[in-house]
Scaffold this motif. Structure first.
Motif, PDB file in Angstrom:
ATOM      1  N   LYS A 114       0.836  -1.200   0.000  1.00  0.00           N
ATOM      2  CA  LYS A 114       0.000   0.000   0.000  1.00  0.00           C
ATOM      3  C   LYS A 114       0.873   1.253   0.000  1.00  0.00           C
ATOM      4  N   PRO A 115       0.389   2.314  -0.648  1.00  0.00           N
ATOM      5  CA  PRO A 115       1.199   3.534  -0.794  1.00  0.00           C
ATOM      6  C   PRO A 115       1.686   4.129   0.532  1.00  0.00           C
ATOM      7  N   ASP A 116       0.918   3.991   1.598  1.00  0.00           N
ATOM      8  CA  ASP A 116       1.319   4.583   2.877  1.00  0.00           C
ATOM      9  C   ASP A 116       2.076   3.608   3.784  1.00  0.00           C
ATOM     10  N   ALA A 117       2.519   2.473   3.221  1.00  0.00           N
ATOM     11  CA  ALA A 117       3.215   1.466   4.030  1.00  0.00           C
ATOM     12  C   ALA A 117       4.502   2.002   4.640  1.00  0.00           C
ATOM     13  N   LYS A 118       5.220   2.845   3.910  1.00  0.00           N
ATOM     14  CA  LYS A 118       6.511   3.339   4.404  1.00  0.00           C
ATOM     15  C   LYS A 118       6.362   4.289   5.586  1.00  0.00           C
ATOM     16  N   SER A 119       5.158   4.808   5.803  1.00  0.00           N
ATOM     17  CA  SER A 119       4.950   5.755   6.897  1.00  0.00           C
ATOM     18  C   SER A 119       4.940   5.064   8.260  1.00  0.00           C
ATOM     19  N   GLY A 120       4.706   3.754   8.266  1.00  0.00           N
ATOM     20  CA  GLY A 120       4.653   3.026   9.526  1.00  0.00           C
ATOM     21  C   GLY A 120       3.246   2.912  10.086  1.00  0.00           C
ATOM     22  N   GLY A 121       2.306   3.584   9.464  1.00  0.00           N
ATOM     23  CA  GLY A 121       0.930   3.545   9.956  1.00  0.00           C
ATOM     24  C   GLY A 121       0.257   2.192   9.824  1.00  0.00           C
ATOM     25  N   LEU A 122       0.798   1.318   8.990  1.00  0.00           N
ATOM     26  CA  LEU A 122       0.208  -0.007   8.790  1.00  0.00           C
ATOM     27  C   LEU A 122       0.951  -1.087   9.574  1.00  0.00           C
ATOM     28  N   GLY A 123       1.929  -0.681  10.354  1.00  0.00           N
ATOM     29  CA  GLY A 123       2.689  -1.633  11.162  1.00  0.00           C
ATOM     30  C   GLY A 123       4.163  -1.627  10.814  1.00  0.00           C
ATOM     31  N   GLU A 124       4.940  -2.197  11.715  1.00  0.00           N
ATOM     32  CA  GLU A 124       6.396  -2.192  11.559  1.00  0.00           C
ATOM     33  C   GLU A 124       6.864  -3.090  10.408  1.00  0.00           C
ATOM     34  N   MET A 125       6.313  -4.309  10.317  1.00  0.00           N
ATOM     35  CA  MET A 125       6.760  -5.227   9.255  1.00  0.00           C
ATOM     36  C   MET A 125       6.415  -4.686   7.875  1.00  0.00           C
ATOM     37  N   PRO A 126       5.171  -4.221   7.626  1.00  0.00           N
ATOM     38  CA  PRO A 126       4.910  -3.635   6.299  1.00  0.00           C
ATOM     39  C   PRO A 126       5.832  -2.456   5.992  1.00  0.00           C
ATOM     40  N   MET A 127       6.135  -1.633   7.006  1.00  0.00           N
ATOM     41  CA  MET A 127       7.022  -0.493   6.797  1.00  0.00           C
ATOM     42  C   MET A 127       8.423  -0.967   6.393  1.00  0.00           C
ATOM     43  N   MET A 128       8.947  -1.968   7.088  1.00  0.00           N
ATOM     44  CA  MET A 128      10.278  -2.484   6.761  1.00  0.00           C
ATOM     45  C   MET A 128      10.291  -3.131   5.381  1.00  0.00           C
ATOM     46  N   MET A 129       9.251  -3.916   5.072  1.00  0.00           N
ATOM     47  CA  MET A 129       9.183  -4.563   3.765  1.00  0.00           C
ATOM     48  C   MET A 129       9.117  -3.509   2.658  1.00  0.00           C
ATOM     49  N   ALA A 130       8.254  -2.529   2.839  1.00  0.00           N
ATOM     50  CA  ALA A 130       8.085  -1.477   1.827  1.00  0.00           C
ATOM     51  C   ALA A 130       9.369  -0.680   1.638  1.00  0.00           C
ATOM     52  N   SER A 131      10.126  -0.510   2.705  1.00  0.00           N
ATOM     53  CA  SER A 131      11.355   0.284   2.593  1.00  0.00           C
ATOM     54  C   SER A 131      12.414  -0.412   1.738  1.00  0.00           C
ATOM     55  N   HIS A 132      12.283  -1.717   1.547  1.00  0.00           N
ATOM     56  CA  HIS A 132      13.253  -2.465   0.734  1.00  0.00           C
ATOM     57  C   HIS A 132      12.733  -2.783  -0.665  1.00  0.00           C
ATOM     58  N   MET A 133      11.459  -2.509  -0.920  1.00  0.00           N
ATOM     59  CA  MET A 133      10.899  -2.808  -2.243  1.00  0.00           C
ATOM     60  C   MET A 133      10.948  -1.572  -3.130  1.00  0.00           C
ATOM     61  N   PRO A 134      11.392  -1.734  -4.373  1.00  0.00           N
ATOM     62  CA  PRO A 134      11.293  -0.610  -5.308  1.00  0.00           C
ATOM     63  C   PRO A 134       9.815  -0.212  -5.466  1.00  0.00           C
ATOM     64  N   GLU A 135       9.572   1.066  -5.736  1.00  0.00           N
ATOM     65  CA  GLU A 135       8.190   1.539  -5.865  1.00  0.00           C
ATOM     66  C   GLU A 135       7.421   0.783  -6.944  1.00  0.00           C
ATOM     67  N   ALA A 136       8.074   0.492  -8.055  1.00  0.00           N
ATOM     68  CA  ALA A 136       7.387  -0.229  -9.129  1.00  0.00           C
ATOM     69  C   ALA A 136       7.009  -1.646  -8.685  1.00  0.00           C
ATOM     70  N   MET A 137       7.852  -2.271  -7.861  1.00  0.00           N
ATOM     71  CA  MET A 137       7.542  -3.596  -7.335  1.00  0.00           C
ATOM     72  C   MET A 137       6.338  -3.501  -6.398  1.00  0.00           C
ATOM     73  N   GLN A 138       6.333  -2.464  -5.567  1.00  0.00           N
ATOM     74  CA  GLN A 138       5.185  -2.234  -4.687  1.00  0.00           C
ATOM     75  C   GLN A 138       3.919  -2.063  -5.519  1.00  0.00           C
ATOM     76  N   GLY A 139       4.031  -1.323  -6.613  1.00  0.00           N
ATOM     77  CA  GLY A 139       2.885  -1.096  -7.493  1.00  0.00           C
ATOM     78  C   GLY A 139       2.361  -2.385  -8.101  1.00  0.00           C
ATOM     79  N   LEU A 140       3.273  -3.273  -8.508  1.00  0.00           N
ATOM     80  CA  LEU A 140       2.851  -4.560  -9.049  1.00  0.00           C
ATOM     81  C   LEU A 140       2.161  -5.401  -7.978  1.00  0.00           C
ATOM     82  N   GLY A 141       2.697  -5.359  -6.773  1.00  0.00           N
ATOM     83  CA  GLY A 141       2.058  -6.072  -5.668  1.00  0.00           C
ATOM     84  C   GLY A 141       0.675  -5.520  -5.376  1.00  0.00           C
TER      85      GLY A 141
END
Length: 172
Positions: free
Chosen positions: A98-125
């Motif tokens: 989700k677009p706001d995953a990096k903010s930490g509002g969706l939890g620590e694990m989604p934030m950490m995962m999102a911080s390592h995924m390229p934006e285009a990969m996040q978009g495909l997911g």
């Protein structure tokens, strides 16, 4: 004795030829693997996150298998529930995409995962999770003996979204 010698000679030469052919094939395959470089983008993740992501993807594969089993029994509601809870926008795995995953509002694990995924990969997911929700909506309409083709068309889009990501990215 005269007959046995030529037969033994031919048999021995045949074995040598088969061995040489096998070695040629092995050498050819090694050369081809060196030439066929994997051009997907490498995504570097710490080992615990890589393990978490691989577990999620194996779960996605199992969810698709379970969805197909439900559809084979004309259980559209069951297929819809599997899709939404395990693949769709309401699934835990969707949070990191989700677009706001990096903010930490969706939890620590989604934030950490999102911080390592390229934006285009996040978009495909995100596209895959959104498509799974669309499939769930279509599958929920499927009644016993109904036409499964609209639901299968949506499920095909889910799998194509998975394939697009796997064709573009690989974990290091």
């Amino acid at each position: 004795m005269r007959v046995l010698f030529p037969v033994a000679m031919i048999g021995g030469l045949s074995l040598l030829a088969v061995g040489a052919m096998a070695q040629d094939h092995h050498d050819h395959m090694q050369m081809m693997s060196k030439m066929a470089k994997d051009s997907r983008i490498e995504v570097d993740m710490p080992p615990p996150m890589k393990a978490h992501m691989l577990t999620n993807m194996r779960g996605h594969q199992q969810a698709v298998a379970d969805i197909l089993a439900a559809l084979a029994k004309s259980d559209g509601e069951g297929a819809a529930k599997i899709a939404e809870t395990r693949l769709g926008m309401g699934s835990p795995g969707s949070a990191a995409c989700k677009p706001d995953a990096k903010s930490g509002g969706l939890g620590e694990m989604p934030m950490m995962m999102a911080s390592h995924m390229p934006e285009a990969m996040q978009g495909l997911g995100m596209a895959m999770h959104a498509q799974a929700t669309k499939f769930a909506e279509e599958a929920a309409k499927l009644k016993q003996g109904g036409d499964p083709r609209p639901a299968l068309a949506e499920l095909s889009q889910v799998v194509q979204a998975c394939n697009a990501c796997h064709a573009a990215y690989r974990l290091q």
